[in-house]
Structure formats: structure tokens, C-alpha cells
Write an enzyme that holds these catalytic residues in place. Structure first.
Site, PDB file in Angstrom:
ATOM      1  N   SER A  53      32.426  54.487  62.163  1.00  0.00           N
ATOM      2  CA  SER A  53      32.874  54.184  61.233  1.00  0.00           C
ATOM      3  C   SER A  53      31.846  52.358  61.722  1.00  0.00           C
ATOM      4  O   SER A  53      30.958  51.892  61.266  1.00  0.00           O
ATOM      5  CB  SER A  53      34.031  52.958  61.808  1.00  0.00           C
ATOM      6  OG  SER A  53      34.554  52.844  63.261  1.00  0.00           O
ATOM      7  N   THR A 101      47.049  25.879  23.533  1.00  0.00           N
ATOM      8  CA  THR A 101      48.303  27.048  23.879  1.00  0.00           C
ATOM      9  C   THR A 101      47.983  28.831  23.051  1.00  0.00           C
ATOM     10  O   THR A 101      47.847  27.966  21.665  1.00  0.00           O
ATOM     11  CB  THR A 101      50.129  26.848  24.074  1.00  0.00           C
ATOM     12  OG1 THR A 101      49.926  26.512  22.713  1.00  0.00           O
ATOM     13  CG2 THR A 101      49.776  25.588  24.803  1.00  0.00           C
ATOM     14  N   HIS A 102      48.726  29.122  23.486  1.00  0.00           N
ATOM     15  CA  HIS A 102      47.921  30.320  22.482  1.00  0.00           C
ATOM     16  C   HIS A 102      46.351  30.439  22.085  1.00  0.00           C
ATOM     17  O   HIS A 102      46.266  30.844  21.023  1.00  0.00           O
ATOM     18  CB  HIS A 102      48.811  30.513  21.595  1.00  0.00           C
ATOM     19  CG  HIS A 102      50.237  30.724  21.898  1.00  0.00           C
ATOM     20  ND1 HIS A 102      50.763  31.514  22.257  1.00  0.00           N
ATOM     21  CD2 HIS A 102      51.011  29.951  21.672  1.00  0.00           C
ATOM     22  CE1 HIS A 102      51.960  31.632  22.319  1.00  0.00           C
ATOM     23  NE2 HIS A 102      52.393  29.772  22.123  1.00  0.00           N
ATOM     24  N   SER A 123      18.036  36.880  27.334  1.00  0.00           N
ATOM     25  CA  SER A 123      17.871  38.573  26.941  1.00  0.00           C
ATOM     26  C   SER A 123      16.399  38.974  26.930  1.00  0.00           C
ATOM     27  O   SER A 123      15.590  38.887  26.379  1.00  0.00           O
ATOM     28  CB  SER A 123      18.884  38.310  25.873  1.00  0.00           C
ATOM     29  OG  SER A 123      17.776  39.686  24.910  1.00  0.00           O
ATOM     30  N   LYS A 133      18.158  33.591  23.682  1.00  0.00           N
ATOM     31  CA  LYS A 133      19.670  33.367  24.035  1.00  0.00           C
ATOM     32  C   LYS A 133      19.623  33.222  25.501  1.00  0.00           C
ATOM     33  O   LYS A 133      19.002  33.196  25.945  1.00  0.00           O
ATOM     34  CB  LYS A 133      20.037  35.296  24.345  1.00  0.00           C
ATOM     35  CG  LYS A 133      20.543  35.852  22.999  1.00  0.00           C
ATOM     36  CD  LYS A 133      21.957  36.715  23.072  1.00  0.00           C
ATOM     37  CE  LYS A 133      22.760  36.267  23.045  1.00  0.00           C
ATOM     38  NZ  LYS A 133      23.904  37.288  23.742  1.00  0.00           N
ATOM     39  N   ASN A 188      22.616  33.144  28.730  1.00  0.00           N
ATOM     40  CA  ASN A 188      23.616  33.876  28.835  1.00  0.00           C
ATOM     41  C   ASN A 188      24.019  33.259  29.955  1.00  0.00           C
ATOM     42  O   ASN A 188      23.558  32.787  30.916  1.00  0.00           O
ATOM     43  CB  ASN A 188      23.609  35.693  28.645  1.00  0.00           C
ATOM     44  CG  ASN A 188      23.524  36.051  27.414  1.00  0.00           C
ATOM     45  OD1 ASN A 188      23.306  35.347  26.271  1.00  0.00           O
ATOM     46  ND2 ASN A 188      22.338  37.503  27.526  1.00  0.00           N
ATOM     47  N   GLU A 235      30.856  35.226  34.034  1.00  0.00           N
ATOM     48  CA  GLU A 235      30.862  36.858  33.956  1.00  0.00           C
ATOM     49  C   GLU A 235      30.851  37.561  34.991  1.00  0.00           C
ATOM     50  O   GLU A 235      31.875  38.327  34.612  1.00  0.00           O
ATOM     51  CB  GLU A 235      30.060  37.320  32.259  1.00  0.00           C
ATOM     52  CG  GLU A 235      30.054  37.032  30.687  1.00  0.00           C
ATOM     53  CD  GLU A 235      28.832  37.081  29.822  1.00  0.00           C
ATOM     54  OE1 GLU A 235      28.978  38.286  29.925  1.00  0.00           O
ATOM     55  OE2 GLU A 235      27.282  36.500  30.336  1.00  0.00           O
ATOM     56  N   TYR A 257      48.877  54.254  65.592  1.00  0.00           N
ATOM     57  CA  TYR A 257      47.353  53.997  65.366  1.00  0.00           C
ATOM     58  C   TYR A 257      47.208  55.115  64.640  1.00  0.00           C
ATOM     59  O   TYR A 257      47.263  56.822  65.041  1.00  0.00           O
ATOM     60  CB  TYR A 257      46.501  54.258  66.280  1.00  0.00           C
ATOM     61  CG  TYR A 257      45.173  54.323  65.382  1.00  0.00           C
ATOM     62  CD1 TYR A 257      44.273  52.876  65.201  1.00  0.00           C
ATOM     63  CD2 TYR A 257      44.585  55.312  65.709  1.00  0.00           C
ATOM     64  CE1 TYR A 257      42.942  52.811  64.288  1.00  0.00           C
ATOM     65  CE2 TYR A 257      43.399  55.133  64.808  1.00  0.00           C
ATOM     66  CZ  TYR A 257      42.814  54.682  64.561  1.00  0.00           C
ATOM     67  OH  TYR A 257      41.164  54.384  64.384  1.00  0.00           O
ATOM     68  N   GLN A 306      41.376  52.879  59.521  1.00  0.00           N
ATOM     69  CA  GLN A 306      39.712  53.133  59.651  1.00  0.00           C
ATOM     70  C   GLN A 306      39.396  53.379  58.445  1.00  0.00           C
ATOM     71  O   GLN A 306      37.870  51.705  58.613  1.00  0.00           O
ATOM     72  CB  GLN A 306      39.004  54.206  60.585  1.00  0.00           C
ATOM     73  CG  GLN A 306      36.701  54.073  60.830  1.00  0.00           C
ATOM     74  CD  GLN A 306      36.444  55.254  60.835  1.00  0.00           C
ATOM     75  OE1 GLN A 306      37.181  55.170  62.701  1.00  0.00           O
ATOM     76  NE2 GLN A 306      35.674  55.888  60.287  1.00  0.00           N
ATOM     77  N   LYS A 341      38.290  48.507  56.756  1.00  0.00           N
ATOM     78  CA  LYS A 341      37.626  47.740  56.911  1.00  0.00           C
ATOM     79  C   LYS A 341      36.249  46.943  55.692  1.00  0.00           C
ATOM     80  O   LYS A 341      35.694  46.742  55.616  1.00  0.00           O
ATOM     81  CB  LYS A 341      36.387  47.434  57.800  1.00  0.00           C
ATOM     82  CG  LYS A 341      37.598  48.121  59.429  1.00  0.00           C
ATOM     83  CD  LYS A 341      36.852  48.084  60.698  1.00  0.00           C
ATOM     84  CE  LYS A 341      37.579  48.454  61.783  1.00  0.00           C
ATOM     85  NZ  LYS A 341      38.360  50.063  61.864  1.00  0.00           N
TER      86      LYS A 341
HETATM   87  N1  ARG Z   1      36.607  53.278  64.489  1.00  0.00           N
HETATM   88  C1  ARG Z   1      37.976  53.596  64.981  1.00  0.00           C
HETATM   89  C2  ARG Z   1      38.444  52.549  63.558  1.00  0.00           C
HETATM   90  O1  ARG Z   1      38.120  51.962  63.630  1.00  0.00           O
HETATM   91  C3  ARG Z   1      39.047  52.359  66.189  1.00  0.00           C
HETATM   92  C4  ARG Z   1      40.136  53.372  66.719  1.00  0.00           C
HETATM   93  C5  ARG Z   1      39.665  54.391  66.714  1.00  0.00           C
HETATM   94  N2  ARG Z   1      40.811  54.853  68.081  1.00  0.00           N
HETATM   95  C6  ARG Z   1      41.634  56.201  67.715  1.00  0.00           C
HETATM   96  N3  ARG Z   1      42.558  55.902  68.780  1.00  0.00           N
HETATM   97  N4  ARG Z   1      40.464  57.306  67.480  1.00  0.00           N
HETATM   98  O2  ARG Z   1      39.537  52.650  63.443  1.00  0.00           O
END
Ligand code: ARG
Length: 461
Positions: free
Chosen positions: A23, A155-156, A277, A283, A285, A290, A317, A322, A325
Site C-alpha cells: 500500500s 416546480t417541475h 469547442s 461555442k 461551454n 458539467e 483486522y 487496506q 484508503k
Molecule cells: N497496509 C496496511 C493497511 O493499510 C497496514 C496494516 C497491516 N496490518 C496487517 N496485519 N497486515 O491496512
């Protein structure tokens, strides 16, 4: 490359596994939160007698160097390090030696990532609030100039009753204020420290979770470690909050697109926030609104994505999380740039009151006022007044005029209880200003709304 966790393994990890599992390409964004969290953790360990004062001070100075290397671009992010937690700890240990190896005492990457990501999300909740306020300020400033600029309220998407342009814009100020409240309440609810939960069950070390929570600015310590290391509700909340914000932005964008068309011509976006354009030279735009409307789709996708990742996870966990994010990073940066460009596009937009006034002459906007007049001044029951007004509208259509322009004699011929003063009630300005009930469009009520938002935004420059 030897892994931090390689003790029980006889074979090296495959390159393919490294690429799939890592990651570090995206979680490096959390470096500040990670370093601050590690320092707070080390300070607590030293306070509890688990680290010596010398070990703490070398961790602190080593971390300062790591931070410096990251911010100057000298830090090498290597895929083999898997994630930022291990990359930073490894570099710290290269710099300070054995003390670096003690940092992970009473900690796991599970509570570490929960800490870093939660603090990032809390910070973004607050930053986005500031940006929304700045957008609201522009909206309220435009409104100030247009409390008597008439537009057809719809409205509408059909002409309904006349309102003023400020009243219309302030509806968005009200939406954005609710958005702010949502970001703030999420930040308040989730301001709870995960650090010290370790892998899932807590730790036998004599740690002090209150202390790390306080150092890092949390209100309190989480109640159950098993929940804490697997909870991503805070991430879902910001994804939902951004989705709702973008839905509001998208609705305003849709109106700007309509208003910019030749059919409306209520506003004109500045050249700086319009595009041309490649084939049609004439044009101009509205690409900005948009794209804002379009980008709403991806933030909804990020919300549904994480809800789906979370739905089948057993405690605690799992590596699935992961995947939390990138969607959040994407939604956050989408919200940030969207808020900024919308504010600038609005700030530089030209409003065209004459075109708005012309549009108010279409669609018999004051028809409800004739019905109200019959009720109030001629003692006609509303249902009957509605029917009589319908006949007046039909007559105006026949004459090819708007109801606001019809002569008294025409109305008197339809219902002889109608008196000569009726015409003033049918003017568009009168119609707008007649709506004096609380929260209504009458200029006096619109001015109250401006004062209300001015008060809300009093600290915004
Ligand atoms: N890179 C992992 C994540 O974003 C960190 C936590 C990893 N923990 C584990 N037990 N492998 O979730």
C-alpha cells in the site's frame, strides 16, 4: 529484500506478491500522521518506564530526520517495504540503531493504521468545512446584490411563482450549511483514539492510552479494541458527507448549465472558467459545472465501494481494509478541487437581471396571487378562486399576454366581484414581496436570511 515479518518464512516473497500486497504507493500520504503517532507512542512508553529517556530522545531526533527526508523528497519509498509504517520504522532504525527496534512495543500496524487514517480523516473533515464556508461566503455576497432581482421560481422545471435571485442562491447556502454540520458532527463523533489497541486484544505492557490520546488531540480513548482495529465507520462517514456535498454541488451545477444556455441566459460564466469547442468556433461551454456534476458519480462509487468492502468482514483486522484508503483520498481531493473551482466560477460569473426579468413575463407567475386576491378580498372559497383564476389565465393566453399584464375589465368580465385594485396584486414584484411568511421569498425575508448566513460566516475572511 528481507521483510520485517520474515522470521517464520523460508522463501522470499515473490515480486508479484510484493506488488499486489503493498500500500506504500498510496499510504505514504499519511506520513505526518504516522510520524506524530509514533512520537506520541514513544513518549508514552518512556513515561511508563518502557523506554529510557535516551531511547525516546533518539527516536524523536531520528523521526525529525525521517520527516525532513520525506518532505525534501530524499526519502526512498520502496515497494518491498510494503507500507509506510514499515518503511518509516525501518529508516528510523537505520538512522538511530537499536532504539528504533523498540518503537513497536505494545503496538501493531493494526492500531497504527487505524490511528493514522482516522487522524487524516478528522483533519480533512475540518479542512473541507473551511472550504465550504468560503464557497458560502461567495454565494451570500452575490445574494446581497440580488434581493430584488426577479426570476421565475419553478416546480417541475415549469414557471411557478416569482422569487428573487438571492432567495434562490440562499437555498444552496442552506444546503451547504447542513453539509458543514455533517462534517462537524462526524469529526466530533469519531474523535476517539485507537492507539494502544495493538493487534486486536490490547497489550500486557503497562501502557497509558489516555496519555497518547491527549498528546494527539483526541477527546477520548476507544472502548473495545476488537472493534477499534476493524472500525472504518469514520471513513464511510466522510465518504457519505462528501457524496451529499457533491450532490448539492451537482444540483447547483445543473442550474448553472441551464442558466448559461441560450434558452435561459440568466448568467454567463467568465472566459477564465469556460471552454471552447475544437470544431465550432462560436461555442463557449460550461465544462466546469458539467465536470462537477460528473465527478459526483465517482464519489458515490467510492462510498459504495467501501461499504461493500466492509460488509462481510469477520472481526477483527482483515487485509481487505487496506482498500479503504484510495477511495477516501480520491473523494477528498475531488471535494477539495470542486469546492475551489465552484467558488471561483461563481465569483467571476456575470448575472443578467434583464434576461431574468424577461423570463418573468412568461408563464403567468402571479396566477396564485389572483386566487389569493379572490379569497382575501372577495370572500371566494379557494377551490372556486382556483377555477376562476384558471379562466383568467386562459383569457390571457387567448390575448397573447401574461396574466400580470391583463386589464381590469377583462378580469371583471370573468368575475364581477373583482375590483379595480386587482392589477397591483398581479404585478410580479408585488407577488414576490407578498410572500412574507417565515422563510419566504419577500425581500424583507430574504434580507433576514442574508443576515442569518452573515452571522454564521462571521469569521470567514
Ligand atoms: N497496509 C496496511 C493497511 O493499510 C497496514 C496494516 C497491516 N496490518 C496487517 N496485519 N497486515 O491496512
Amino acid at each position: 529484500m528481507e521483510k520485517m515479518w520474515s522470521g517464520r518464512f523460508a522463501q522470499d516473497a515473490s515480486t508479484l506478491l510484493e506488488q499486489f500486497n503493498a500500500s506504500i504507493m498510496f499510504d505514504q500520504k499519511l506520513y505526518r500522521e504516522d510520524i506524530e503517532g509514533s512520537i506520541a507512542h514513544a513518549q508514552m512508553l518512556a513515561h511508563q518506564g518502557i523506554l529510557t529517556a535516551e531511547e525516546l530522545s533518539s527516536i524523536e531526533s531520528g523521526m525529525a530526520q525521517v520527516l525532513n527526508e520525506i518532505e525534501s523528497g530524499a526519502f526512498e519509498w520502496k515497494i518491498g517495504d510494503e507500507d509506510l509504517h514499515m518503511a518509516i520504522e525501518k529508516r528510523l532504525t537505520q538512522i538511530i540503531g537499536d532504539a528504533g527496534k523498540k518503537l513497536h512495543t505494545a503496538r501493531s500496524r493494526n492500531d497504527q493504521v487505524a490511528l493514522d487514517f482516522r487522524r487524516y480523516v478528522l483533519r480533512k473533515n475540518r479542512e473541507i468545512v473551511e472550504q465550504i464556508k468560503s464557497l458560502m461566503k461567495v454565494i451570500v455576497d452575490i445574494s446581497r446584490d440580488h434581493t430584488s432581482t426577479l426570476i421565475p421560481g419553478m416546480t417541475h422545471l415549469q414557471h411557478a411563482q416569482p422569487i428573487n435571485f438571492a432567495f434562490h442562491l440562499l437555498a444552496y447556502a442552506a444546503m451547504f450549511k447542513r453539509d458543514i454540520e455533517r462534517f462537524e458532527s462526524s469529526a466530533a463523533r469519531n474523535n476517539i483514539s485507537p492507539i494502544g489497541c495493538a493487534a486486536l486484544a490490547g497489550t500486557p505492557h503497562n501502557i497509558n492510552r489516555e496519555m497518547t490520546a491527549k498528546t494527539l488531540g483526541f477527546d477520548s480513548v476507544s472502548i473495545n479494541c476488537l472493534d477499534t482495529v476493524s472500525d472504518r465507520d469514520f471513513a464511510l462517514e466522510i465518504l457519505f458527507n462528501i457524496s451529499t456535498l457533491m450532490m448539492h454541488i451537482s444540483r447547483l451545477s445543473e442550474e448553472i448549465i441551464l442558466w448559461s444556455s441560450y434558452e435561459f441566459r440568466f448568467v454567463e460564466l467568465s472566459d477564465a472558467y469556460s471552454t471552447g469547442s475544437s470544431i465550432m468556433p462560436q461555442k463557449k461551454n460550461p465544462d466546469v459545472p458539467e465536470l462537477l456534476r460528473g465527478k459526483t458519480g465517482r464519489v458515490y462509487g467510492n462510498l459504495i465501494g467501501l461499504l461493500t468492502v466492509m460488509k462481510g468482514l469477520p472481526l477483527a483486522y482483515n487485509k481487505d481494509t487496506q482498500e479503504d484508503k484510495e477511495g477516501v483520498f480520491d473523494s477528498v481531493s475531488t471535494a477539495e478541487i470542486s469546492l475551489e473551482i465552484l467558488r471561483e466560477a461563481l465569483r467571476t460569473m456575470t448575472v443578467k437581471p434583464q434576461n431574468m426579468a424577461r423570463a418573468c413575463k412568461l408563464g403567468h407567475l402571479s396566477a396564485t396571487d389572483l386566487a389569493d386576491y379572490l379569497v382575501e378580498h372577495c370572500d371566494v372559497p379557494f377551490r372556486e378562486a382556483h377555477h376562476t383564476t384558471g379562466r383568467a389565465v386562459a383569457r390571457a393566453e387567448q390575448l397573447g399576454i401574461d396574466l400580470s399584464e391583463i386589464e381590469y375589465a377583462e378580469l371583471h368580465a370573468i368575475d364581477e366581484r373583482i375590483k379595480e385594485d386587482v392589477c397591483s396584486y398581479l404585478s410580479i414584484v408585488h407577488s414576490m414581496n407578498a410572500r412574507t411568511s417565515q422563510g419566504g421569498t419577500a425581500e424583507v425575508r430574504t434580507l433576514e436570511q442574508i443576515l442569518y448566513f452573515d452571522h454564521f460566516l462571521k469569521d470567514v475572511k
